[in-house]
Design a protein around this motif. Structure first.
Motif, PDB file in Angstrom:
ATOM      1  N   GLU A 401      28.223 -12.398 -40.250  1.00 51.34           N
ATOM      2  CA  GLU A 401      29.377 -13.093 -39.838  1.00 51.34           C
ATOM      3  C   GLU A 401      30.659 -12.635 -40.800  1.00 51.34           C
ATOM      4  O   GLU A 401      30.271 -12.117 -42.119  1.00 51.34           O
ATOM      5  N   HIS A 402      31.817 -12.243 -40.452  1.00 52.64           N
ATOM      6  CA  HIS A 402      33.144 -11.759 -41.018  1.00 52.64           C
ATOM      7  C   HIS A 402      33.929 -13.127 -40.985  1.00 52.64           C
ATOM      8  O   HIS A 402      34.352 -13.420 -40.272  1.00 52.64           O
ATOM      9  N   TRP A 403      34.537 -13.519 -42.420  1.00 51.67           N
ATOM     10  CA  TRP A 403      35.310 -14.757 -42.482  1.00 51.67           C
ATOM     11  C   TRP A 403      36.521 -13.985 -42.998  1.00 51.67           C
ATOM     12  O   TRP A 403      36.832 -13.322 -43.920  1.00 51.67           O
ATOM     13  N   ILE A 404      37.800 -14.151 -42.302  1.00 50.49           N
ATOM     14  CA  ILE A 404      39.001 -14.191 -42.523  1.00 50.49           C
ATOM     15  C   ILE A 404      39.882 -15.335 -42.781  1.00 50.49           C
ATOM     16  O   ILE A 404      40.057 -16.005 -41.931  1.00 50.49           O
ATOM     17  N   VAL A 405      40.260 -15.539 -44.068  1.00 52.84           N
ATOM     18  CA  VAL A 405      41.007 -16.810 -44.515  1.00 52.84           C
ATOM     19  C   VAL A 405      42.546 -16.676 -43.899  1.00 52.84           C
ATOM     20  O   VAL A 405      43.217 -15.881 -44.212  1.00 52.84           O
ATOM     21  N   VAL A 406      42.855 -17.572 -43.039  1.00 53.58           N
ATOM     22  CA  VAL A 406      44.209 -17.481 -42.655  1.00 53.58           C
ATOM     23  C   VAL A 406      45.335 -18.469 -43.423  1.00 53.58           C
ATOM     24  O   VAL A 406      46.077 -17.985 -43.576  1.00 53.58           O
ATOM     25  N   GLY A 408      44.942 -21.875 -46.517  1.00 53.94           N
ATOM     26  CA  GLY A 408      44.041 -22.600 -47.244  1.00 53.94           C
ATOM     27  C   GLY A 408      43.282 -21.751 -48.202  1.00 53.94           C
ATOM     28  O   GLY A 408      43.335 -20.555 -48.362  1.00 53.94           O
ATOM     29  N   THR A 409      42.244 -22.383 -48.925  1.00 55.03           N
ATOM     30  CA  THR A 409      41.243 -21.671 -49.683  1.00 55.03           C
ATOM     31  C   THR A 409      39.811 -22.240 -49.455  1.00 55.03           C
ATOM     32  O   THR A 409      39.759 -23.352 -49.338  1.00 55.03           O
ATOM     33  N   ALA A 410      38.849 -21.159 -49.331  1.00 56.86           N
ATOM     34  CA  ALA A 410      37.776 -21.327 -49.075  1.00 56.86           C
ATOM     35  C   ALA A 410      36.897 -20.937 -50.238  1.00 56.86           C
ATOM     36  O   ALA A 410      36.959 -19.986 -51.076  1.00 56.86           O
ATOM     37  N   LYS A 411      36.040 -21.923 -50.614  1.00 56.09           N
ATOM     38  CA  LYS A 411      34.913 -21.672 -51.497  1.00 56.09           C
ATOM     39  C   LYS A 411      33.788 -21.095 -50.664  1.00 56.09           C
ATOM     40  O   LYS A 411      33.015 -22.187 -50.153  1.00 56.09           O
ATOM     41  N   VAL A 412      33.158 -20.061 -51.214  1.00 53.80           N
ATOM     42  CA  VAL A 412      32.075 -19.319 -50.307  1.00 53.80           C
ATOM     43  C   VAL A 412      31.070 -19.207 -51.251  1.00 53.80           C
ATOM     44  O   VAL A 412      30.957 -18.651 -52.275  1.00 53.80           O
ATOM     45  N   THR A 413      29.944 -19.436 -50.818  1.00 54.05           N
ATOM     46  CA  THR A 413      28.603 -19.180 -51.509  1.00 54.05           C
ATOM     47  C   THR A 413      28.024 -17.992 -50.513  1.00 54.05           C
ATOM     48  O   THR A 413      27.535 -18.275 -49.339  1.00 54.05           O
ATOM     49  N   ASN A 414      27.887 -16.910 -51.178  1.00 47.61           N
ATOM     50  CA  ASN A 414      26.991 -15.936 -50.483  1.00 47.61           C
ATOM     51  C   ASN A 414      25.709 -15.254 -51.297  1.00 47.61           C
ATOM     52  O   ASN A 414      26.223 -14.446 -52.173  1.00 47.61           O
ATOM     53  N   GLY A 415      24.502 -15.792 -50.982  1.00 50.51           N
ATOM     54  CA  GLY A 415      23.658 -15.204 -51.691  1.00 50.51           C
ATOM     55  C   GLY A 415      23.574 -16.026 -53.008  1.00 50.51           C
ATOM     56  O   GLY A 415      23.862 -17.230 -53.123  1.00 50.51           O
ATOM     57  N   ASP A 416      23.550 -15.252 -54.145  1.00 53.61           N
ATOM     58  CA  ASP A 416      23.655 -16.079 -55.305  1.00 53.61           C
ATOM     59  C   ASP A 416      24.898 -16.182 -56.278  1.00 53.61           C
ATOM     60  O   ASP A 416      24.818 -16.669 -57.137  1.00 53.61           O
ATOM     61  N   LYS A 417      26.010 -15.715 -55.443  1.00 59.00           N
ATOM     62  CA  LYS A 417      27.362 -15.666 -56.047  1.00 59.00           C
ATOM     63  C   LYS A 417      28.106 -16.820 -55.195  1.00 59.00           C
ATOM     64  O   LYS A 417      27.950 -17.093 -53.914  1.00 59.00           O
ATOM     65  N   THR A 418      29.068 -17.290 -55.841  1.00 60.96           N
ATOM     66  CA  THR A 418      29.961 -18.300 -55.282  1.00 60.96           C
ATOM     67  C   THR A 418      31.165 -17.792 -55.959  1.00 60.96           C
ATOM     68  O   THR A 418      31.454 -17.717 -57.074  1.00 60.96           O
ATOM     69  N   PHE A 419      32.348 -17.831 -54.994  1.00 58.99           N
ATOM     70  CA  PHE A 419      33.629 -17.424 -55.180  1.00 58.99           C
ATOM     71  C   PHE A 419      34.671 -18.036 -54.269  1.00 58.99           C
ATOM     72  O   PHE A 419      34.406 -18.606 -53.354  1.00 58.99           O
ATOM     73  N   LEU A 420      35.917 -17.700 -54.527  1.00 56.75           N
ATOM     74  CA  LEU A 420      37.186 -18.406 -53.950  1.00 56.75           C
ATOM     75  C   LEU A 420      37.494 -17.178 -52.918  1.00 56.75           C
ATOM     76  O   LEU A 420      37.567 -16.184 -53.448  1.00 56.75           O
ATOM     77  N   VAL A 421      38.030 -17.558 -51.826  1.00 57.50           N
ATOM     78  CA  VAL A 421      38.636 -16.573 -50.786  1.00 57.50           C
ATOM     79  C   VAL A 421      39.893 -17.347 -50.277  1.00 57.50           C
ATOM     80  O   VAL A 421      39.991 -18.401 -49.753  1.00 57.50           O
ATOM     81  N   THR A 422      40.916 -16.681 -50.633  1.00 59.02           N
ATOM     82  CA  THR A 422      42.311 -17.103 -50.201  1.00 59.02           C
ATOM     83  C   THR A 422      43.108 -16.451 -48.889  1.00 59.02           C
ATOM     84  O   THR A 422      42.429 -15.418 -48.507  1.00 59.02           O
ATOM     85  N   GLU A 425      42.473 -12.902 -47.300  1.00 60.39           N
ATOM     86  CA  GLU A 425      41.382 -12.350 -47.963  1.00 60.39           C
ATOM     87  C   GLU A 425      40.247 -12.436 -46.763  1.00 60.39           C
ATOM     88  O   GLU A 425      40.263 -13.414 -46.021  1.00 60.39           O
ATOM     89  N   SER A 426      39.260 -11.699 -46.951  1.00 60.64           N
ATOM     90  CA  SER A 426      38.132 -12.038 -46.336  1.00 60.64           C
ATOM     91  C   SER A 426      36.788 -11.523 -47.219  1.00 60.64           C
ATOM     92  O   SER A 426      36.859 -11.003 -48.073  1.00 60.64           O
ATOM     93  N   THR A 427      35.715 -12.130 -46.152  1.00 58.98           N
ATOM     94  CA  THR A 427      34.321 -11.606 -46.944  1.00 58.98           C
ATOM     95  C   THR A 427      33.353 -11.460 -45.816  1.00 58.98           C
ATOM     96  O   THR A 427      33.714 -11.990 -44.652  1.00 58.98           O
ATOM     97  N   LEU A 447      40.165 -20.308 -40.720  1.00 60.33           N
ATOM     98  CA  LEU A 447      39.721 -19.174 -40.812  1.00 60.33           C
ATOM     99  C   LEU A 447      39.454 -18.488 -39.511  1.00 60.33           C
ATOM    100  O   LEU A 447      39.005 -19.309 -38.849  1.00 60.33           O
ATOM    101  N   ILE A 448      39.269 -17.287 -39.472  1.00 64.31           N
ATOM    102  CA  ILE A 448      38.494 -16.448 -38.381  1.00 64.31           C
ATOM    103  C   ILE A 448      37.325 -16.033 -38.537  1.00 64.31           C
ATOM    104  O   ILE A 448      37.172 -15.436 -39.719  1.00 64.31           O
ATOM    105  N   GLU A 449      36.406 -16.236 -37.775  1.00 63.49           N
ATOM    106  CA  GLU A 449      35.051 -15.908 -37.925  1.00 63.49           C
ATOM    107  C   GLU A 449      34.707 -14.693 -36.969  1.00 63.49           C
ATOM    108  O   GLU A 449      34.953 -15.080 -35.822  1.00 63.49           O
TER     109      GLU A 449
END
Length: 471
Positions: A401-406, A408-422, A425-427, A447-449
């Motif tokens: 999955e590819h996430w693009i934030v349109v 707001g702010t997303a709090k993302v857990t991806n494996g052993d990392k947790t971070f913000l995507v504004t 930005e994308s992850t 967001l667009i997935e």
């Protein structure tokens, strides 16, 4: 005290494509800005009653909870039926819940998907029914008919009964849906009412009569309720036990067999909106007899029901049509043949098409998603996450999955990392990666997935932790 019991089952298949299996008509705003469920709750205002008890199926539980929350309504309980067994077992579960704390309220049994335009007349009929129900009668509400209708069952009135200022009739008999000639005979006689499917009786009296006429049903419902579990705000009934319960309507199981049935007439602009023609009947019309919703331009168009959900709909020189436009489907039908819409739904179901089950826009407890585009190995969704909401910690076997934030702010857990995507930005979530998505802010997250992989079905989700109990 009156305990309203709102039955929120059913699929409303004759109102497809507005109504779908996972988002049926009771959750739609068909008459005004409120959904039919919310209107059912609202018409209880000025009746001295406790918070309503809602009965629904598991797949609708979060829609029910969200619509009650949006309506500022507290439920006394939300009981989840493991599977549909018709109305008699559902009411038995409500009665068992009502007496569990030693109370014995009057149950006011209502359907979540009815339209009642004259609320004052409805409330007057409820108060009349209360007088008889307090006297241990089992009351049904009969609608004073306006025409010869073949889509409803009928109740034949017996001897007139007066209780203080309340007026009712003994029930002579319940009659199945008639043909047109028979229905006209009923109307001409003046002694028949439409069967509304609404009732009032003491919880204990219903269980007492059920024990006489359907003891196996009562026994299984009792066992299933005793083995209930609590899941957040929902009461889950034991599925293994409830599956053994006979399937029957309250009419067949009790009302047609009891000696204590009373019918209270009601003239309140009632409709079960079972089809687009009945929805047209109860809706406000323009000078040409048209009911219009949305962006519509018409010329020489008469007596039609036109719903434009997302596009401009134009008509020229048509009469007596139903035209329904949604994001993923278009229905055009003669208004006098809309009962056959159900056959379209059956075909969709047989072919396993998603249009049978849900709209392109799907609601979840954390928000919603809209499937914008489908490919053989890709899918694009617009995802909306409510403030403070969090999707489950999950992984997928067959897709990345590819996430693009349109916004707001997303709090993302991806494996052993947790971070913000504004915003902007994308992850990227690789196939097989443990991940989660959360909205930590006070504004909605959009967001667009973009999904890519060999299989993109919703059942390719392995949940490890979920705040909504879906693990």
């Amino acid at each position: 005290m009156i305990l309203p019991v709102i039955m929120s089952g059913g699929s409303g298949s004759r109102l497809w494509p507005l109504s779908r299996a996972l988002h049926p008509k009771q959750f739609l705003a068909l008459i005004n800005d409120n959904t039919l469920l919310q209107e059912t709750v609202n018409r209880l205002e000025n009746i001295q009653c406790s918070n309503p008890l809602i009965i629904c199926n598991n797949e609708h539980r979060f829609i029910v909870a969200e619509q009650l929350r949006a309506n500022n309504t507290l439920a006394s309980d939300i009981i989840l039926e493991p599977m549909g067994k018709n109305t008699a077992p559902a009411i038995a579960l409500a009665a068992l819940a009502a007496i569990a704390n030693g109370d014995d309220p009057l149950l006011l049994i209502l359907a979540a998907d009815h339209v009642i335009k004259d609320v004052a007349a409805f409330q007057k009929a409820v108060l009349d029914a209360k007088a008889f129900a307090e006297d241990n009668k089992l009351v049904t509400f009969g609608i004073i008919p306006t025409h010869a209708e073949t889509g409803y069952g009928y109740i034949k009135q017996g001897m007139k009964k007066i209780h203080d200022t309340a007026e009712g009739f003994d029930v002579d008999s319940f009659v199945e849906k008639p043909d047109l000639n028979t229905a006209q005979t009923y109307i001409n006689s003046g002694g028949y009412l439409w069967n509304s499917g609404m009732f009032m009786f003491k919880a204990s009296r219903y269980l007492e009569e059920l024990s006489k006429f359907s003891p196996v049903m009562l026994d299984i419902c009792t066992q299933a309720y005793r083995n209930k579990t609590q899941d957040l705000d929902f009461t889950r009934i034991s599925a293994d036990i409830f599956a053994q319960c006979p399937e029957d309507s309250v009419d067949y199981a009790v009302m047609e067999r009891t000696n204590d049935a009373i019918v209270v007439p009601m003239d309140a602009g009632w409709s079960d909106v079972g089809s687009f023609s009945s929805l047209w009947d109860v809706s406000d019309k323009d000078e040409n007899g048209n009911v219009n919703h949305g962006d519509i331009i018409s010329r020489n168009t008469t007596n039609s029901y036109i719903y434009a959900g997302h596009k401009l709909v134009t008509t020229v020189g048509v009469d007596n049509l139903v035209i329904i436009e949604t994001k993923d489907a278009l229905l055009v039908a003669c208004k006098d043949q809309v009962q056959d819409v159900k056959a379209i739904v059956e075909k969709l179901k047989l072919e396993g098409r998603y249009e049978y089950k849900h709209q392109r826009e799907v609601y979840r407890p954390w928000g919603k998603y809209d499937s914008l585009d489908f490919g053989h190995r890709d899918q694009v969704k617009r995802i909306s996450v409510k403030p403070g909401a969090k999707l489950s910690i999950q992984m997928h076997h067959h897709r990345a999955e590819h996430w693009i934030v349109v916004s707001g702010t997303a709090k993302v857990t991806n494996g052993d990392k947790t971070f913000l995507v504004t915003e902007n930005e994308s992850t990227y979530i690789p196939l097989g990666q443990l991940h989660s998505l959360e909205n930590p802010g006070v504004l909605p997250l959009e967001l667009i997935e973009v999904q890519t992989g060999s299989y993109l079905g919703e059942d390719d989700i392995v949940r490890f932790d979920d705040k909504y109990g879906r693990v």
